[in-house]
Design a protein around this motif. Structure first.
Motif, short mmCIF file in Angstrom:
data_model
loop_
_atom_site.label_atom_id
_atom_site.label_comp_id
_atom_site.label_asym_id
_atom_site.label_seq_id
_atom_site.Cartn_x
_atom_site.Cartn_y
_atom_site.Cartn_z
N UNK A 66 10.44 -2.97 -8.45
CA UNK A 66 11.32 -3.48 -7.39
C UNK A 66 10.76 -4.28 -6.38
N UNK A 67 9.52 -3.92 -5.95
CA UNK A 67 8.65 -4.59 -4.90
C UNK A 67 8.53 -6.02 -5.57
N UNK A 68 7.92 -6.06 -6.61
CA UNK A 68 7.66 -7.47 -7.39
C UNK A 68 8.88 -8.39 -7.31
N UNK A 122 0.20 5.11 -6.60
CA UNK A 122 -0.40 5.93 -7.71
C UNK A 122 -0.07 7.31 -7.44
N UNK A 123 0.87 7.54 -6.73
CA UNK A 123 1.56 9.00 -6.80
C UNK A 123 2.88 9.05 -7.57
N UNK A 124 2.78 9.60 -8.67
CA UNK A 124 4.03 9.72 -9.54
C UNK A 124 5.10 10.70 -8.96
N UNK A 164 0.68 -1.22 0.08
CA UNK A 164 0.09 0.12 0.17
C UNK A 164 0.78 1.44 0.01
N UNK A 165 1.93 1.24 0.79
CA UNK A 165 2.69 2.59 0.92
C UNK A 165 4.12 2.41 -0.05
N UNK A 166 3.89 1.73 -1.07
CA UNK A 166 5.32 1.51 -1.92
C UNK A 166 4.97 2.51 -3.03
N UNK A 167 5.81 3.49 -3.16
CA UNK A 167 5.77 4.51 -4.42
C UNK A 167 5.60 3.90 -5.77
N UNK A 168 4.97 4.42 -6.42
CA UNK A 168 4.57 4.05 -8.08
C UNK A 168 6.02 3.66 -8.52
N UNK A 169 7.12 4.49 -8.39
CA UNK A 169 8.27 4.16 -9.11
C UNK A 169 9.10 3.01 -8.61
#
Length: 711
Positions: A359-361, A676-678, A350-355
């Motif tokens: 890397x999260x995956x 979803x914050x760019x 949830x708190x992972x930035x879009x960019x």
């Protein structure tokens, strides 16, 4: 119980001698006994201490000190007291404190008043004044508590649920007064007590075990345990249980293994709750995001968003990570079959930035190559057995075993992935025979598979499921990496033959299926195993990045499923996979696309579920009767309609069969996620994807009388 529980040594089950003076010497299957005998405090002692604490509270209330209410904090208030010595807090909410500023300015004065009153008490007059805190030592029959007394402002005004205004005021005052973060955490002590009260006794037992281990580590290094770190470990244990188990009757060894695994990943830890505050209010949201973006580890107090209790200011987490690895190694050495850890990520999506989504995956969702190789070898071994050994002395022959599920498609998650092995049998000569006879073949395959696993030295261990399903044989493959894949073996009718004739064999297979579907009470998709190869090929051909998006969507789905487990039946994961494919096909079709945009588009489609009508014509189309008429009927059903591209009877949208509305509610909440914050401080927008497909959009010619379904 055995002498080892009270210290010393004892023989293990195999005759091996263990040094059991330390918790790390206790075998996994004995941890529960260790907790009960060594760590759980005596209830009678706790009752006597309660009487002392209540006596202090009542004495002060009657001493002209304007105490409006009291709250019990520390491990004493949270119910996580270890046997022997523990910490506690008695928070005295003062009516004269009407703001956080009042507390900061006048707290020391009230500490002095309280000290003077207690010095007049014949029993509780031995005090230590630490400025804004008083300490009194209580001891009952070997159980001791260092009780801290703190006068405080009550921002909750005796209410159980705080409003966002409370946290806005806190943030505002902290910015003005430049106070230390967490300075007012004591004001939220009632929420802390309330937070821990809701967890089962067994979770608190697990907390005791983790805290005892931490204290042992500190003792060995000749340093004092930190109350902040003890609280951080309590919260980390709760987080592990919530995210990975959430059942009252769980394996203690699995729980402690999960907590130790998270400690090993302390450099990635970001843990928080939204039970008392959330992302809805702008001020609180900004505070939260600021905290959650600080250097890891981050473990945020669930009652005070300004209080990070998991900071690593002195290298303690690195030390604990090393000790955690040593304990895990010890557990593996002592137990032939160590318990599997729960599937818990150190960082929430949830708190992972879009960019950082890619890397999260890669870090948390992509299975490692060694595990995939192990699974591939094990599956190949089973398939060879099914083909060459199973039914050896029977008229029935295995025409072909086919690998399916997420492992075969290339969309497996790092933990809890599934794989199907569909066994096409010569004796199943029609859909109807599959329905009537599959149960007996499931039982026979199980018998032979149980014998087979006993004679093979495989890298992957089989755990035959106790669940006896007439349609499928389920079991789990578990590797030495503590990762597992759930398998289903399904007997099936070879409707498509060997696929040598390609597309030309499918109309006949689909015609037979539709006739049976219309003339009986079977559910749509019941014979989808017959089309496993087509399902697999449909996903397998897709670009790698799209498969990564599917992994991300499946992980999101699993979080929703865990959250709503007891409420209702959610739509199948396969529906979300197909939505991911559809979104990409309709807009991008590029191998390198923006993952956040793709994820946002899938959530947008979920939100618009009541309009969805999606299908493919890669394996069947509108050219042949009766397939044309049947498909037109299917796509006019109640929305959502999402047709399985391999099986036209399989509508995984299902109309009102599943609770899409619950999934849609979650999707709406996620639109506020930093995902979803760019980087340009603009919100990520979804691709422009139509929610309704028509035969015309696929180039099909249909009867003029055809009308679209519910829009």
């Amino acid at each position: 119980m055995g002498n080892w529980l009270a210290g010393g040594s004892s023989e293990g089950l195999s005759g091996e001698l263990f040094d059991l003076t330390s918790v790390t010497s206790v075998p996994a299957h004995k941890l529960e006994d260790f907790i009960q005998v060594n760590l759980t405090p005596n209830e009678e002692c706790l009752k006597l201490i309660d009487q002392d604490v209540d006596a202090i509270s009542n004495f002060l209330r009657n001493s002209e000190i304007p105490v409006v209410r009291v709250a019990k904090g520390g491990s004493y208030g949270r119910g996580t007291v270890l046997r022997g010595y523990f910490d506690g807090t008695l928070v005295l909410f003062i009516s004269g404190f009407r703001t956080f500023g009042d507390q900061k300015e006048n707290q020391h004065q009230f500490v002095y008043f309280i000290e003077q009153r207690l010095k007049q008490h014949e029993k509780y007059n031995k005090l230590k004044n630490l400025g804004n805190i008083l300490e009194v030592q209580l001891s009952v029959q070997g159980q001791e508590i260092l009780l801290k007394l703190l006068p405080a402002f009550d921002p909750l005004c005796s209410h159980e649920n705080p409003s966002s205004e409370v946290y806005r005021n806190l943030r505002r005052f902290m910015d003005q007064a430049k106070v230390v973060p967490s300075e007012f955490a004591v004001c939220f002590t009632p929420l802390q007590e309330q937070f821990f009260k809701k967890y089962p006794r067994r979770v608190r037992d697990l907390i005791l075990l983790v805290k005892h281990w931490y204290q042992e580590c500190q003792k060995e290094r000749k340093t004092s345990p930190s109350l902040q770190m003890l609280y951080a470990l309590e919260l980390l244990t709760v987080y592990a249980w919530e995210q990975g188990c959430h059942t009252e009757d769980f394996d203690i060894a699995e729980g402690v293994g999960t907590v130790l695994g998270l400690i090993k990943q302390s450099s990635k830890l970001c843990v928080y709750w939204t039970v008392n505050y959330n992302f809805e209010n702008e001020t609180v949201r900004n505070t939260l995001l600021c905290q959650l973006r600080t250097k890891r580890p981050v473990i945020l107090d669930p009652t005070d968003p300004t209080n990070i209790v998991g900071k690593d200011d002195d290298g303690s987490w690195q030390m604990l990570a090393e000790e955690a690895e040593a304990w895990l190694y010890s557990l593996r050495q002592k137990d032939m079959s160590p318990a599997r850890c729960w599937d818990v990520l150190p960082t929430p999506l949830f708190i992972t930035p879009s960019h950082l989504l890619d890397k999260f995956i890669l870090d948390f969702l992509q299975p490692n190559k060694k595990f995939l190789e192990q699974i591939k070898r094990a599956v190949d071994t089973i398939c060879t057995f099914l083909k060459e050994n199973c039914f050896r002395n029977s008229r029935t022959k295995v025409l072909k075993p086919v690998k399916g599920g997420s492992t075969a498609k290339g969309t497996a998650l790092k933990y809890g992935s599934d794989a199907d092995i569909v066994v096409f049998l010569s004796s199943l000569k029609s859909y109807d025979s599959q329905k009537q006879e599959r149960s007996q073949f499931v039982q026979e395959i199980r018998r032979q598979l149980e014998v087979f696993q006993q004679t093979q030295n495989l890298e992957v261990k089989f755990e035959i499921s106790k669940w006896k399903a007439p349609r499928v044989l389920s079991f789990t493959l578990k590797s030495s990496l503590n990762e597992s894949v759930e398998f289903d073996v399904l007997p099936a009718y070879d409707a498509l033959g060997q696929l040598h004739s390609g597309f030309t064999s499918r109309p006949k297979a689909y015609k037979e299926l539709i006739e049976l579907y219309r003339s009986s009470d079977i559910l749509g998709g019941e014979f989808s195993p017959c089309f496993t190869e087509l399902q697999r090929d449909f996903i397998e051909r897709l670009p790698t990045k799209l498969k990564s998006l599917i992994r991300l969507v499946k992980h999101w789905y699993k979080q929703c499923e865990r959250k709503m487990k007891s409420k209702a039946s959610l739509p199948p994961k396969y529906a979300l996979e197909l939505l991911s494919v559809y979104a990409w096909e309709q807009e991008s079709r590029m191998e390198d696309f923006n993952t956040a945009e793709g994820f946002r588009t899938v959530l947008d489609l979920v939100i618009k579920y009541q309009q969805l009508c999606i299908f493919w014509t890669v394996n069947y189309n509108f050219e042949d009767e009766p397939l044309r008429t049947f498909l037109l009927t299917q796509i006019q059903k109640k929305r959502p309609v999402i047709l399985d591209p391999a099986d036209p009877t399989g509508d995984v949208g299902g109309g009102d069969r599943w609770c899409w509305h619950l999934l849609a509610e979650e999707a709406k909440k996620w639109l506020a996620s930093p995902c979803f914050d760019s980087e340009r401080e603009q919100s990520i927008q979804p691709w422009k994807v139509p929610v309704v497909q028509t035969p015309g959009s696929c180039g099909a010619q249909v009867y003029p009388s055809w009308k679209p379904g519910l829009e």
